[in-house]
Motif scaffolding. Structure first.
Motif, PDB file in Angstrom:
ATOM      1  N   MET A  76      45.002  81.236  -9.227  1.00 53.42           N
ATOM      2  CA  MET A  76      43.465  81.284  -9.164  1.00 53.42           C
ATOM      3  C   MET A  76      43.422  80.607  -7.547  1.00 53.42           C
ATOM      4  SD  MET A  76      40.609  81.626 -10.510  1.00 53.42           S
ATOM      5  CE  MET A  76      39.220  81.617  -9.242  1.00 53.42           C
ATOM      6  N   LEU A 114      36.033  82.186 -15.287  1.00 51.99           N
ATOM      7  CA  LEU A 114      36.462  82.394 -13.983  1.00 51.99           C
ATOM      8  C   LEU A 114      37.504  83.585 -13.867  1.00 51.99           C
ATOM      9  CD1 LEU A 114      37.300  78.832 -12.620  1.00 51.99           C
ATOM     10  CD2 LEU A 114      35.650  80.271 -11.803  1.00 51.99           C
ATOM     11  N   HIS A 115      37.328  84.333 -12.801  1.00 52.78           N
ATOM     12  CA  HIS A 115      38.081  85.620 -12.627  1.00 52.78           C
ATOM     13  C   HIS A 115      39.498  85.202 -11.773  1.00 52.78           C
ATOM     14  CE1 HIS A 115      38.591  89.829 -12.678  1.00 52.78           C
ATOM     15  NE2 HIS A 115      39.333  89.801 -11.669  1.00 52.78           N
ATOM     16  N   THR A 148      40.329  74.475 -14.820  1.00 57.92           N
ATOM     17  CA  THR A 148      40.743  75.910 -14.286  1.00 57.92           C
ATOM     18  C   THR A 148      41.079  76.794 -15.177  1.00 57.92           C
ATOM     19  OG1 THR A 148      40.404  74.755 -12.132  1.00 57.92           O
ATOM     20  CG2 THR A 148      40.709  77.111 -12.112  1.00 57.92           C
ATOM     21  N   LYS A 188      38.962  77.630 -18.164  1.00 61.03           N
ATOM     22  CA  LYS A 188      37.940  78.544 -17.499  1.00 61.03           C
ATOM     23  C   LYS A 188      38.516  80.292 -17.296  1.00 61.03           C
ATOM     24  CE  LYS A 188      34.444  75.337 -15.674  1.00 61.03           C
ATOM     25  NZ  LYS A 188      33.878  74.773 -14.489  1.00 61.03           N
ATOM     26  N   VAL A 189      39.689  80.178 -16.868  1.00 60.37           N
ATOM     27  CA  VAL A 189      40.222  81.734 -16.615  1.00 60.37           C
ATOM     28  C   VAL A 189      40.308  82.268 -18.096  1.00 60.37           C
ATOM     29  CG1 VAL A 189      42.158  82.607 -15.732  1.00 60.37           C
ATOM     30  CG2 VAL A 189      41.079  80.978 -14.136  1.00 60.37           C
ATOM     31  N   GLN A 222      27.602  77.146 -20.377  1.00 56.73           N
ATOM     32  CA  GLN A 222      28.964  77.716 -20.273  1.00 56.73           C
ATOM     33  C   GLN A 222      29.672  78.245 -21.715  1.00 56.73           C
ATOM     34  OE1 GLN A 222      30.887  77.714 -17.237  1.00 56.73           O
ATOM     35  NE2 GLN A 222      28.849  77.205 -16.647  1.00 56.73           N
ATOM     36  N   PHE A 275      40.552  79.584  -4.852  1.00 51.44           N
ATOM     37  CA  PHE A 275      39.121  79.475  -4.542  1.00 51.44           C
ATOM     38  C   PHE A 275      39.011  79.564  -3.087  1.00 51.44           C
ATOM     39  CE2 PHE A 275      39.191  77.284  -8.467  1.00 51.44           C
ATOM     40  CZ  PHE A 275      38.234  77.773  -9.044  1.00 51.44           C
TER      41      PHE A 275
END
Lengths: 301, 324, 570
Positions: free
Chosen positions: C306, C359-360, C350, C353-354, A195, C308
């Motif tokens: 976000m 993550l998109h 999350t 990660k965004v 990652q 999913f």
């Protein structure tokens, strides 16, 4: 030496495993013998002028009527068994190694990419693998062989025999590599170092081959060993079925097929000595594969 | 759950279509079907007429759709070699191969599972180590060598069992079975063992690995800490959990059984599909090869669908809804 | 009634026997919760395993006595020992997700255990099982008992585990990290339950944990272990409130207090990185400060959402969307630390990660400094934010590639971002950076597995800093670490932040840690922001009820136990 052993766990386990040591010795001896066959063999089994029918069907040296020149006896054509076996092993090993190499490159690349990219690419690769699984190894190899017979003109066929066989075996083994590589890659994908690499903006090729690949090498090494054994067995089986290599360039499987004709007569050595040789080779490779599996998966110890 | 099964069903259909496509491509592109079907004396005009009649000039997709449609109706075309309908040739051979495969699979399960459990529970015992070493040799000896050895020992040296053919068979509604005569069983023993040995070693090693994994799990440790009797612990808790992955692999193994039956049938001259396939390869009898492929893939897909359902039956996580 | 004396457990290895624990003495009375606390490698779980007789092979008890009541547990045959397990001693494991057999209903597992140890009919066993589940707080037990383990939520599952340990009326229950895998709210309920069972049923508990807060809250007595030996033992208030052993003192110093912010943790000299930095580190510091020409960079997030797509489980229903982040907006002021707290599933990872482009997002805008921060799919590999924003991950065992040497790991950002083009210079800089994080220069040619978790985390921090970032995201950077190592890493992060003017988004589930680090705070729950504001106001006068609940539920200890933790250390 002792310091090295303490540091390297695999090495430590190796010197404490008699089975692995014996297997390694046998495998290396066979590989060396096969590699240097042209220099150590008594006769060249491909060269009809190097042996004589008068020496035909001589038993091994310890039996009555043997010629001590031919330690393990001769076949009906007068070929020295040891020479035939060394040349046969040479061919078997070459096909096995080449098939394994092709299957590894193909399977690992596809599996790695499928695990890395996921999504549609992954789905397509895995569906192809599904189809391949529905058609087991021997079947695939036979099929490719059959297709080659149908497509190639007869004169080229003989020349390409070895390559067709190699390709047939490789294509029947790649799924193993692809599935293992994919499963291991998926595990690594969840690790933060991957990652981190993605986040940093490293190139996908680099992430796959520099970051992930060294981390999935362990399970792949096990599969490589086990599949080398499978490839050799597969080649022997195809040759035995009369679909592999012809009698004038015999592999171990071909020798066994020829030996079958002597199953009911007294010349046991023509059948059983090549058989024993093949089994010894494959057993040693499998023992080494088993050993590697234990090294990489300590929980099975 | 229904969704899980449906998904598998769609995947199976995909596999079947892909294999059918493979078979079709074989038929269409390996050699020219017309030259194979007609003799040298047939005129070019006749050949062209035949080509048109058979629809070989139609677009590729149309041909494939028709090919698949014919297959679904049981029309598998004609053998280049014997000129017989392939469907009949294969149908005649199916019982022999299936009976051989089923007995071999049973041998592998009945011996392999208990041996796997035993070696997992006593990993360091002498017996376990011996079993493990034996199975390692088992996976290393080619199937045909095992066959030859059995023939040599029980057929040639001892003369106890027949070395080729099916022996006495009984026709039951078009199914030629060797299960109902002593002679049939005698003929079946050696080939079935030959075919079963390799699968047996695989089954055993797999059960062993899974069982060892399960024995290390928290729920087994917890059950041990609660004093659940050992026998119950091993066979109720551990073995059931071991079976989930094992069943999946056994489904995949069925493919191996069918494949290796080609070798076994060849060694024992067992009149099954495998022998037919070998002959068809030798004579480049493409229609038979293609149909064999499709039939094998069909059995494989069918077995794996059954395995999926078993999976659902064993594992409540696939059956019952999760916690909200 | 449980008495352990001179206990020693050894594990044979290829280097000879390794002593896991030695000279362990302990006594637990009925109704007492005895805390066994220590950091990883202390041998506390081995003590528990030795008592119940389940030391993992090939370990063995080398010496000592273990007696339960009048029974000498070491003298029992394997069969007798197995009969004692469950009957008189039982055990609770850490992870409720894995400690129940997934293929059997809770009912079957309970009845099986009851019938093993007492000669009762199926119906009686069933009744007892249902009553027990009711007792430990599972509503509608007669129905729920027919469920499989996966049908219970994490907290409920741990209750089922407790019921299983309890169903045979044991005298002693060994609880090995029973709340570590649980969220703070559930942890509180489970701890209350244990306390209640000890008081009402007079069961003795051996509570094994690394969490001093948990011990402080419910243990009557405590034993502190380190490296297989007992450091200190006694009444909880005595040991934790007035520790005499230097190790216990250091341990207490390292525990972050919830009720106040301390500038730096007081650490023993040998553990203090700032005290160890030598002249070698100056090069890296100088190089990093050269890149420090621009002012600190803030981050603004507007309406970030976000969603999913759920996994499809049914033919007829469309899969439901799962909203991990719901209209999240906040601003991280340049040069400050923003604390982000929330329980598991709140969406905090999350968010990380965004932000980092893994993550998109479904909706929303992000701005880093003055420039817009493109969402994942629009962020090219060469976007400047790839360097400006770096991340420190939770698990130091997974964030470093175990097949690469430390030198290669640290050099990667240097060449990737074209910061240093000469391999020798990169190596020199990496060595110097190692010194800044308190590691020796020869670490550069070693592999990650040759380091401890705390050392690895420092290497991970060094890697992030070498990219000359402006914005650092720390995702639970210390939750996998022991508390003394946590203090060390938190100090390091604070020092680096002030030296290099970093802006940090500090994600954690631990309110006490957040208080020590954050200037501003965000409390996240189910993807929504419950409360945001300056850290001191949020901790002293929380506005949202949820924040208040989190604060109430966090195990804490009397503030007079923690008089240390000065603001003027070093």
């Amino acid at each position: 030496m002792i310091a090295l052993l303490k540091r390297n766990e695999a090495l430590w386990l190796f010197v404490h495993s008699p089975a692995a040591i014996i297997a390694a010795v046998v495998a290396i001896a066979i590989i060396l013998g096969a590699t240097f066959a042209p220099w150590i063999a008594l006769v060249d089994p491909y060269d009809l002028s190097s042996f004589s029918l008068f020496d035909g069907l001589l038993p091994p040296a310890w039996e009555d009527g043997a010629n001590p020149k031919y330690l393990l006896g001769t076949d009906d054509q007068g070929r020295d068994m040891i020479s035939s076996i060394l040349y046969g092993a040479r061919l078997s090993l070459f096909i096995g190694l080449a098939a394994m190499a092709i299957a590894t490159v193909l399977g690992v690349s596809l599996g790695l990419a499928a695990g890395y990219y996921g999504g549609r690419f992954d789905a397509i690769v895995m569906r192809i693998a599904d189809v391949q699984l529905a058609l087991p190894a021997i079947l695939t190899a036979l099929l490719i062989d059959g297709i080659a017979r149908g497509l190639l003109p007869a004169d080229i066929q003989q020349e390409l025999r070895v390559w067709v066989l190699t390709l047939a075996i490789a294509l029947s083994l790649w799924v193993n590599f692809a599935r293992t590589a994919r499963a291991s890659t998926l595990v690594q994908m969840n690790k933060d170092y991957v990652q981190a690499a993605i986040m940093m903006g490293q190139r996908p090729i680099r992430i796959m081959f520099v970051h992930i690949f060294p981390n999935i090498l362990g399970p792949l090494l096990v599969i490589m060993t086990v599949d080398l054994a499978s490839a050799i067995l597969l080649e022997a089986t195809l040759s035995f079925l009369g679909i592999g290599l012809p009698a004038d360039s015999p592999s171990l499987g071909t020798l066994i097929r020829i030996g079958m004709q002597f199953l009911l007569s007294g010349e046991w050595w023509i059948l059983w000595i090549p058989t024993l040789f093949l089994v010894a080779l494959v057993v040693s490779i499998n023992v080494l594969g088993d050993f590697l599996r234990d090294v990489f998966n300590p929980r099975l110890r | 759950m229904a969704y899980f099964i449906l998904k598998r069903l769609i995947q199976s259909v995909f596999v079947m279509l892909a294999v059918a496509f493979l078979a079709f491509s074989l038929f269409r592109f390996v050699g020219d079907p017309i030259t194979q079907m007609t003799g040298v004396e047939t005129s070019v005009a006749d050949q062209e007429r035949l080509r048109e009649e058979l629809g070989l000039n139609d677009p590729f997709v149309t041909q494939f759709v028709r090919f698949t449609g014919d297959m679904l109706q049981g029309d598998f075309g004609f053998s280049y070699r014997t000129r017989q309908p392939v469907a009949e040739m294969i149908a005649d051979r199916i019982p022999a191969t299936l009976e051989l495969g089923i007995v071999a699979l049973l041998i592998s399960l009945i011996v392999g599972i208990p041996a796997g459990v035993y070696t997992a529970l006593r990993p360091r015992g002498v017996v376990s180590q011996t079993i493990l070493m034996t199975t390692l040799i088992g996976v290393s000896v080619p199937t045909f060598v095992i066959g030859i050895m059995l023939i040599f020992l029980f057929g040639v040296q001892l003369g106890w069992l027949p070395t080729f053919g099916r022996g006495g068979t009984v026709q039951i509604g078009g199914w030629e079975s060797s299960f109902f005569t002593v002679d049939g069983w005698r003929a079946l023993i050696l080939p079935a063992i030959t075919l079963g040995v390799y699968q047996l070693t695989l089954t055993m090693r797999l059960v062993r690995a899974e069982m060892m994994e399960v024995m290390r799990s928290d729920y087994i440790r917890f059950a041990t800490a609660r004093g659940v009797p050992m026998r119950r612990l091993y066979f109720k808790h551990a073995l059931a959990n071991t079976m989930v992955p094992v069943i999946t692999i056994i489904g995949l193994q069925f493919g191996g059984v069918i494949a290796f039956s080609i070798v076994t049938e060849s060694v024992f001259q067992w009149p099954g599909m495998g022998l037919l396939f070998l002959e068809s390869i030798r004579f480049v009898d493409i229609p038979v090869m293609g149909v064999y492929l499709v039939v094998i893939a069909f059995f494989f897909v069918l077995v794996n669908l059954i395995v999926d359902m078993l999976y659902v039956a064993i594992d409540p996580r696939l059956r019952v809804k999760d916690a909200a | 009634m449980l008495r352990v004396k001179d206990l020693a457990v050894k594990f044979p290895s290829r280097f000879g026997d390794v002593t896991a624990i030695e000279d362990v003495d302990m006594t637990i009375r009925p109704g007492e919760i005895h805390g066994l606390v220590g950091e990883s490698g202390a041998g506390k779980s081995t003590v528990g395993a030795a008592v119940i007789g389940l030391i993992s092979t090939p370990g063995y008890i080398a010496n000592g006595e273990i007696t339960l009541g009048d029974t000498d547990l070491r003298a029992l045959t394997p069969e007798q020992a197995h009969a004692v397990r469950g009957d008189r001693i039982s055990m609770i494991f850490q992870d409720p997700q894995t400690s129940l057999n997934p293929l059997m209903t809770v009912e079957d597992q309970l009845i099986e255990t009851i019938q093993t140890h007492s000669d009762v009919s199926y119906d009686d066993a069933h009744k007892r099982a249902v009553d027990l589940l009711e007792e430990i707080g599972i509503k509608n037990a007669a129905e729920r008992i027919k469920s499989y383990p996966h049908q219970f939520s994490g907290g409920m599952r741990q209750r089922v585990v407790i019921a299983l340990a309890l169903c045979t009326d044991p005298e002693l229950i060994i609880a090995d990290e029973p709340t570590t895998a649980l969220d703070v709210a559930v942890q509180q309920q489970v701890l209350d339950l244990l306390r209640e069972l000890a008081d009402r049923r007079n069961i003795a508990f051996l509570l094994i944990t690394h969490d001093i807060g948990v011990i402080a809250q419910i243990a009557d007595r405590v034993t502190v272990m380190r490296n297989g030996e007992v450091m200190e033992s006694g009444e909880t208030a005595q040991v934790l409130g007035a520790p005499t052993h230097p190790y216990t003192v250091a341990l207490m110093d390292a525990v972050p207090p919830l009720d106040r912010k301390i500038a730096r943790f007081r650490l023993p000299v040998e553990a203090d990185i700032a005290a160890q930095t030598t002249a070698r580190g100056a090069d890296a510091q100088k190089w990093l400060l050269e890149g420090e020409q621009t002012p600190p960079t803030g981050l603004t997030v507007e309406n970030l959402t976000m969603r999913f797509r759920g996994t499809r489980t049914s033919l007829w229903q469309k899969p439901e969307h799962f909203t991990a982040l719901d209209d999240v907006s906040f601003t991280v002021r340049p040069g400050t630390i923003m604390g982000l707290v929330g329980e598991s599933g709140s969406g905090k990872s999350t968010l990380a990660k965004v932000l980092t482009g893994l993550l998109h997002p479904s909706e929303g805008r992000m701005t880093l400094g003055a420039a817009p921060l493109p969402p994942a799919r629009q962020r090219s590999r060469h976007h400047p934010s790839r360097r400006l924003m770096q991340m420190v991950f939770q698990d130091p065992y997974s964030s470093l590639n175990s097949r690469h040497r430390i030198g290669a790991i640290l050099s990667e950002p240097l060449w990737l971002y074209g910061l240093v083009n000469n391999a020798e210079d990169r190596r020199a800089l990496a060595m110097s950076m190692l010194d800044l994080v308190g590691l020796p220069a020869d670490a550069i040619d070693k592999y990650p597995h040759q380091f401890s978790g705390g050392q690895r985390q420092r290497i991970a921090v060094a890697r992030a800093i070498l990219a000359r970032p402006k914005f650092l995201i720390c995702d639970e950077p210390t939750s996998a670490l022991d508390v003394s190592i946590q203090a060390q890493v938190l100090n390091l992060l604070k020092d680096l932040q002030s030296t290099f003017g970093l802006t940090i988004l500090f994600i954690t589930h631990n309110m006490s840690v957040a208080r020590q680090m954050a200037d501003d705070m965000i409390v996240l729950r189910n993807g929504r922001i419950e409360e945001t504001g300056p850290s001191e106001t949020l901790f002293t006068a929380p506005k949202a009820p949820y924040t208040q609940t989190l604060l109430d539920l966090t195990p804490k200890m009397p503030s007079e136990w923690q008089l240390t933790g000065s603001s003027s250390a070093s």
